[in-house]
Design a protein around this motif. Structure first.
Motif, PDB file in Angstrom:
ATOM      1  N   MET A 298       0.693  -1.299  -0.015  1.00  0.00           N
ATOM      2  CA  MET A 298      -0.188  -0.139   0.135  1.00  0.00           C
ATOM      3  C   MET A 298       0.883   1.290  -0.140  1.00  0.00           C
ATOM      4  O   MET A 298       0.497   2.334  -0.620  1.00  0.00           O
ATOM      5  CB  MET A 298      -0.770   0.065   1.346  1.00  0.00           C
TER       6      MET A 298
ATOM      7  N   MET B 179       2.209   1.889  -3.445  1.00  0.00           N
ATOM      8  CA  MET B 179       0.892   2.178  -4.668  1.00  0.00           C
ATOM      9  C   MET B 179       0.324   3.550  -4.204  1.00  0.00           C
ATOM     10  O   MET B 179      -0.064   4.081  -5.088  1.00  0.00           O
ATOM     11  CB  MET B 179      -0.210   1.061  -4.274  1.00  0.00           C
TER      12      MET B 179
ATOM     13  N   HIS C  76       0.941   6.527  -7.066  1.00  0.00           N
ATOM     14  CA  HIS C  76       0.722   6.085  -8.494  1.00  0.00           C
ATOM     15  C   HIS C  76      -0.628   6.735  -8.851  1.00  0.00           C
ATOM     16  O   HIS C  76      -1.641   6.552  -7.940  1.00  0.00           O
ATOM     17  CB  HIS C  76       0.730   4.690  -8.762  1.00  0.00           C
TER      18      HIS C  76
ATOM     19  N   GLU D  99      -2.885   6.023 -10.893  1.00  0.00           N
ATOM     20  CA  GLU D  99      -3.847   5.179 -11.350  1.00  0.00           C
ATOM     21  C   GLU D  99      -4.493   4.567  -9.913  1.00  0.00           C
ATOM     22  O   GLU D  99      -5.696   4.469  -9.717  1.00  0.00           O
ATOM     23  CB  GLU D  99      -3.332   3.682 -11.882  1.00  0.00           C
ATOM     24  N   THR D 100      -3.736   4.538  -8.946  1.00  0.00           N
ATOM     25  CA  THR D 100      -4.151   3.882  -7.532  1.00  0.00           C
ATOM     26  C   THR D 100      -5.093   4.825  -7.094  1.00  0.00           C
ATOM     27  O   THR D 100      -6.115   4.729  -6.311  1.00  0.00           O
ATOM     28  CB  THR D 100      -3.054   3.543  -6.753  1.00  0.00           C
ATOM     29  N   THR D 101      -4.733   6.354  -7.199  1.00  0.00           N
ATOM     30  CA  THR D 101      -5.459   7.353  -6.618  1.00  0.00           C
ATOM     31  C   THR D 101      -6.797   7.310  -7.334  1.00  0.00           C
ATOM     32  O   THR D 101      -8.064   7.641  -6.557  1.00  0.00           O
ATOM     33  CB  THR D 101      -4.723   8.535  -6.698  1.00  0.00           C
TER      34      THR D 101
ATOM     35  N   ALA E 289      -8.369   4.863  -8.806  1.00  0.00           N
ATOM     36  CA  ALA E 289      -9.196   3.622  -8.455  1.00  0.00           C
ATOM     37  C   ALA E 289      -9.668   3.512  -6.792  1.00  0.00           C
ATOM     38  O   ALA E 289     -10.718   3.396  -6.606  1.00  0.00           O
ATOM     39  CB  ALA E 289      -8.384   2.336  -8.493  1.00  0.00           C
ATOM     40  N   THR E 290      -9.057   4.377  -5.986  1.00  0.00           N
ATOM     41  CA  THR E 290      -9.370   4.290  -4.591  1.00  0.00           C
ATOM     42  C   THR E 290     -10.739   5.441  -4.528  1.00  0.00           C
ATOM     43  O   THR E 290     -11.709   5.050  -3.936  1.00  0.00           O
ATOM     44  CB  THR E 290      -8.203   4.973  -3.729  1.00  0.00           C
TER      45      THR E 290
END
Length: 64
Positions: A27, A30, A33, A35-37, A39-40
């Motif tokens: 975590m 990630m 990134h 993309e992670t933000t 998606a979250t």
């Protein structure tokens, strides 16, 4: 997979981890990134709560 029992708005991620600190390390990497933000943020709109369960194989498991 489909939820047969329980709420229909559950989300499951199945990870194979090295040790109990593996999730925290993943975590932490990630979070930087984009993309992670994104998606979250999308998941926060549909996921009511999140919990982590650590499972281990049993001595009679075929994988051991």
């Amino acid at each position: 997979m489909i939820t047969s029992v329980g709420r229909l708005y559950e989300g499951w991620n199945v990870w194979e981890i090295e040790d109990l600190g593996h999730v925290a390390r993943a975590m932490a990497r990630m979070i930087h990134h984009l993309e992670t933000t994104r998606a979250t943020e999308m998941l926060a709109e549909v996921v009511e709560y999140e919990s982590i369960h650590y499972l281990d194989s049993l001595p009679f498991s075929p994988s051991t």
